[in-house]
Design a protein around this motif. Structure first.
Motif, PDB file in Angstrom:
ATOM      1  N   GLY A 124       0.902  -1.321  -0.004  1.00  0.00           N
ATOM      2  CA  GLY A 124       0.011  -0.016   0.111  1.00  0.00           C
ATOM      3  C   GLY A 124       1.010   1.127  -0.048  1.00  0.00           C
ATOM      4  N   ASP A 125       0.303   2.350   0.760  1.00  0.00           N
ATOM      5  CA  ASP A 125       0.882   3.477   0.541  1.00  0.00           C
ATOM      6  C   ASP A 125       2.212   3.574   1.718  1.00  0.00           C
ATOM      7  N   ASN A 126       3.402   4.076   0.810  1.00  0.00           N
ATOM      8  CA  ASN A 126       4.432   4.139   1.710  1.00  0.00           C
ATOM      9  C   ASN A 126       4.948   5.550   1.982  1.00  0.00           C
ATOM     10  N   THR A 127       4.020   6.455   1.901  1.00  0.00           N
ATOM     11  CA  THR A 127       4.305   7.960   2.218  1.00  0.00           C
ATOM     12  C   THR A 127       4.752   8.162   3.623  1.00  0.00           C
ATOM     13  N   SER A 128       3.987   7.924   4.499  1.00  0.00           N
ATOM     14  CA  SER A 128       4.495   7.824   5.887  1.00  0.00           C
ATOM     15  C   SER A 128       5.535   7.027   6.347  1.00  0.00           C
ATOM     16  N   HIS A 129       5.772   5.864   5.653  1.00  0.00           N
ATOM     17  CA  HIS A 129       6.624   4.961   6.109  1.00  0.00           C
ATOM     18  C   HIS A 129       8.199   5.784   5.589  1.00  0.00           C
ATOM     19  N   ILE A 130       8.196   6.460   4.320  1.00  0.00           N
ATOM     20  CA  ILE A 130       9.463   6.903   4.144  1.00  0.00           C
ATOM     21  C   ILE A 130       9.671   8.356   4.787  1.00  0.00           C
ATOM     22  N   GLN A 131       8.403   8.914   5.197  1.00  0.00           N
ATOM     23  CA  GLN A 131       8.423  10.417   5.775  1.00  0.00           C
ATOM     24  C   GLN A 131       9.038  10.278   7.019  1.00  0.00           C
ATOM     25  N   LYS A 132       8.614   9.271   7.688  1.00  0.00           N
ATOM     26  CA  LYS A 132       9.203   9.027   9.193  1.00  0.00           C
ATOM     27  C   LYS A 132      10.603   8.706   9.312  1.00  0.00           C
ATOM     28  N   ALA A 133      11.127   8.141   8.295  1.00  0.00           N
ATOM     29  CA  ALA A 133      12.691   7.634   8.246  1.00  0.00           C
ATOM     30  C   ALA A 133      13.386   9.089   8.043  1.00  0.00           C
ATOM     31  N   ILE A 134      12.943   9.827   7.006  1.00  0.00           N
ATOM     32  CA  ILE A 134      13.362  11.084   6.724  1.00  0.00           C
ATOM     33  C   ILE A 134      13.345  12.242   7.812  1.00  0.00           C
ATOM     34  N   ASP A 135      12.425  12.280   8.749  1.00  0.00           N
ATOM     35  CA  ASP A 135      12.200  13.064   9.803  1.00  0.00           C
ATOM     36  C   ASP A 135      13.195  12.557  10.618  1.00  0.00           C
ATOM     37  N   GLN A 136      13.551  11.249  11.162  1.00  0.00           N
ATOM     38  CA  GLN A 136      14.352  10.939  12.038  1.00  0.00           C
ATOM     39  C   GLN A 136      15.872  11.213  11.627  1.00  0.00           C
ATOM     40  N   VAL A 137      16.109  11.177  10.477  1.00  0.00           N
ATOM     41  CA  VAL A 137      17.486  11.399  10.133  1.00  0.00           C
ATOM     42  C   VAL A 137      17.773  12.728  10.248  1.00  0.00           C
ATOM     43  N   SER A 138      16.640  13.531   9.781  1.00  0.00           N
ATOM     44  CA  SER A 138      16.661  15.065   9.807  1.00  0.00           C
ATOM     45  C   SER A 138      17.051  15.617  11.319  1.00  0.00           C
ATOM     46  N   GLN A 139      16.502  14.773  12.567  1.00  0.00           N
ATOM     47  CA  GLN A 139      17.215  15.154  13.577  1.00  0.00           C
ATOM     48  C   GLN A 139      18.618  15.165  14.234  1.00  0.00           C
ATOM     49  N   LEU A 140      19.366  14.410  13.538  1.00  0.00           N
ATOM     50  CA  LEU A 140      20.647  13.992  13.651  1.00  0.00           C
ATOM     51  C   LEU A 140      21.487  15.180  13.204  1.00  0.00           C
ATOM     52  N   PRO A 141      22.677  15.513  14.114  1.00  0.00           N
ATOM     53  CA  PRO A 141      23.381  16.478  13.755  1.00  0.00           C
ATOM     54  C   PRO A 141      24.338  16.385  12.567  1.00  0.00           C
ATOM     55  N   LEU A 142      24.719  17.606  11.924  1.00  0.00           N
ATOM     56  CA  LEU A 142      25.507  17.524  10.849  1.00  0.00           C
ATOM     57  C   LEU A 142      26.889  17.172  11.016  1.00  0.00           C
ATOM     58  N   ASP A 143      27.480  16.391  10.174  1.00  0.00           N
ATOM     59  CA  ASP A 143      28.926  16.122  10.447  1.00  0.00           C
ATOM     60  C   ASP A 143      30.029  17.234   9.724  1.00  0.00           C
ATOM     61  N   ASN A 189      31.237  17.291   7.051  1.00  0.00           N
ATOM     62  CA  ASN A 189      31.061  17.396   5.508  1.00  0.00           C
ATOM     63  C   ASN A 189      29.636  17.913   5.197  1.00  0.00           C
ATOM     64  N   GLY A 190      29.074  18.064   6.185  1.00  0.00           N
ATOM     65  CA  GLY A 190      27.563  18.880   6.132  1.00  0.00           C
ATOM     66  C   GLY A 190      26.247  18.024   5.692  1.00  0.00           C
ATOM     67  N   PHE A 191      26.629  16.508   6.271  1.00  0.00           N
ATOM     68  CA  PHE A 191      25.603  15.556   6.162  1.00  0.00           C
ATOM     69  C   PHE A 191      24.949  15.240   7.350  1.00  0.00           C
ATOM     70  N   ARG A 192      23.748  14.607   7.461  1.00  0.00           N
ATOM     71  CA  ARG A 192      23.258  14.156   8.593  1.00  0.00           C
ATOM     72  C   ARG A 192      23.163  12.649   8.429  1.00  0.00           C
ATOM     73  N   GLY A 193      22.805  12.044   6.980  1.00  0.00           N
ATOM     74  CA  GLY A 193      22.955  10.819   6.801  1.00  0.00           C
ATOM     75  C   GLY A 193      21.916  10.552   5.814  1.00  0.00           C
ATOM     76  N   ALA A 194      21.894   9.312   5.209  1.00  0.00           N
ATOM     77  CA  ALA A 194      21.064   8.946   4.040  1.00  0.00           C
ATOM     78  C   ALA A 194      20.028   7.946   4.651  1.00  0.00           C
ATOM     79  N   VAL A 195      18.708   7.835   4.013  1.00  0.00           N
ATOM     80  CA  VAL A 195      17.874   7.038   4.034  1.00  0.00           C
ATOM     81  C   VAL A 195      17.891   6.065   2.700  1.00  0.00           C
ATOM     82  N   LEU A 196      18.175   4.813   3.145  1.00  0.00           N
ATOM     83  CA  LEU A 196      18.319   3.970   1.926  1.00  0.00           C
ATOM     84  C   LEU A 196      17.211   3.276   1.679  1.00  0.00           C
ATOM     85  N   LEU A 197      16.553   3.045   0.351  1.00  0.00           N
ATOM     86  CA  LEU A 197      15.519   2.403  -0.171  1.00  0.00           C
ATOM     87  C   LEU A 197      16.008   0.979  -0.726  1.00  0.00           C
ATOM     88  N   ALA A 198      15.692   0.062  -0.190  1.00  0.00           N
ATOM     89  CA  ALA A 198      15.948  -1.317  -0.765  1.00  0.00           C
ATOM     90  C   ALA A 198      15.075  -1.480  -1.922  1.00  0.00           C
TER      91      ALA A 198
END
Length: 242
Positions: free
Chosen positions: A173-192, A194-203
């Motif tokens: 079914g709909d994966n919108t909230s599934h992916i958005q939740k992961a994006i929001d979690q990574v968005s809370q991480l500090p910048l390293d 090089n200016g990156f917080r991290g990646a959300v990887l889609l299998a």
């Protein structure tokens, strides 16, 4: 040479004329040293005055001008300039009309003064002595688009391999909230560093998306497990192996 005409809603007609220079959209407007500057012909339906300035853009120098020339209604006025072109580079012709009733209109035209083009080069673009591309505009300022700076940080650096913080697999079914939740979690991480917080990887798989995904902060990467990910009809597909 070929020529176009500028018409302002039946108020005025302006034309740039030169026997050696193309004044037509899509054709580079080129002059050589010691050529005369282009003539400017103007017809104003209601009468008024005109000011024309020819400016050498690299220096900002006004190399020729005609100030507040009176124009009778419906008479064609030709403004010619006695000066000869000498400074190499780009020029702008600024035309400012003052019409009866205090209305003003401004228009800009362009040409380039060049001594000679390199052998086997195009009039529209060539490589200079430093290896950089030079683009020569037409009389309206249009030129070939420059894509040399396209890519990550202008195309001069490889795309970084940002560490994966969350890996997802598609759900039914709909994966919108599934992916958005992961994006929001990574968005809370500090910048390293090089200016990156991290990646959300889609299998690999197909992720149905009913609405939209938002990355609201910098430093968050959304990428597929394989080297190609594309979106079609609200569906993210990461099942194309390259």
């Amino acid at each position: 040479m070929q020529s176009d005409v500028t018409v302002w809603k039946d108020e005025a007609l302006i034309e740039l004329l030169h026997e050696k220079m193309d004044t037509k959209v899509g054709y580079p407007a080129l002059l050589a040293p010691e050529d005369a500057y282009p003539d400017v012909t103007i017809t104003i339906n209601s009468g008024g005055s005109v000011t024309v300035k020819i400016i050498h853009l690299p220096t900002g120098q006004v190399v020729a001008s005609a100030m507040n020339k009176h124009i009778e209604a419906n008479d064609q006025t030709v403004l010619s300039f006695q000066e000869k072109s000498a400074l190499l580079g780009a020029y702008r012709v600024e035309v400012e009309l003052s019409l009866e009733g205090n209305a003003t209109r401004s228009e800009y035209y362009y040409f380039t003064l060049i001594s000679e083009l390199p052998a086997r080069s195009s009039k529209a673009a060539y490589t200079n002595e430093t290896g950089a591309m030079n683009y020569l505009p037409d009389y309206r300022g249009n030129r070939l688009p420059d894509f040399s700076g396209v890519g990550y940080r202008g195309g001069g650096e490889s795309i970084p391999d940002v560490p994966v913080q969350i890996k997802l697999v598609p759900i039914s079914g709909d994966n919108t909230s599934h992916i958005q939740k992961a994006i929001d979690q990574v968005s809370q991480l500090p910048l390293d560093a090089n200016g990156f917080r991290g990646a959300v990887l889609l299998a690999k798989g197909v992720y149905e998306i009913a609405s939209s995904l938002e990355i609201r902060v910098s430093g968050v990467i959304l990428r597929g497990e394989v080297r190609e990910m594309y979106v079609s009809y609200g569906t993210i597909r990461t099942n194309v192996q390259v």
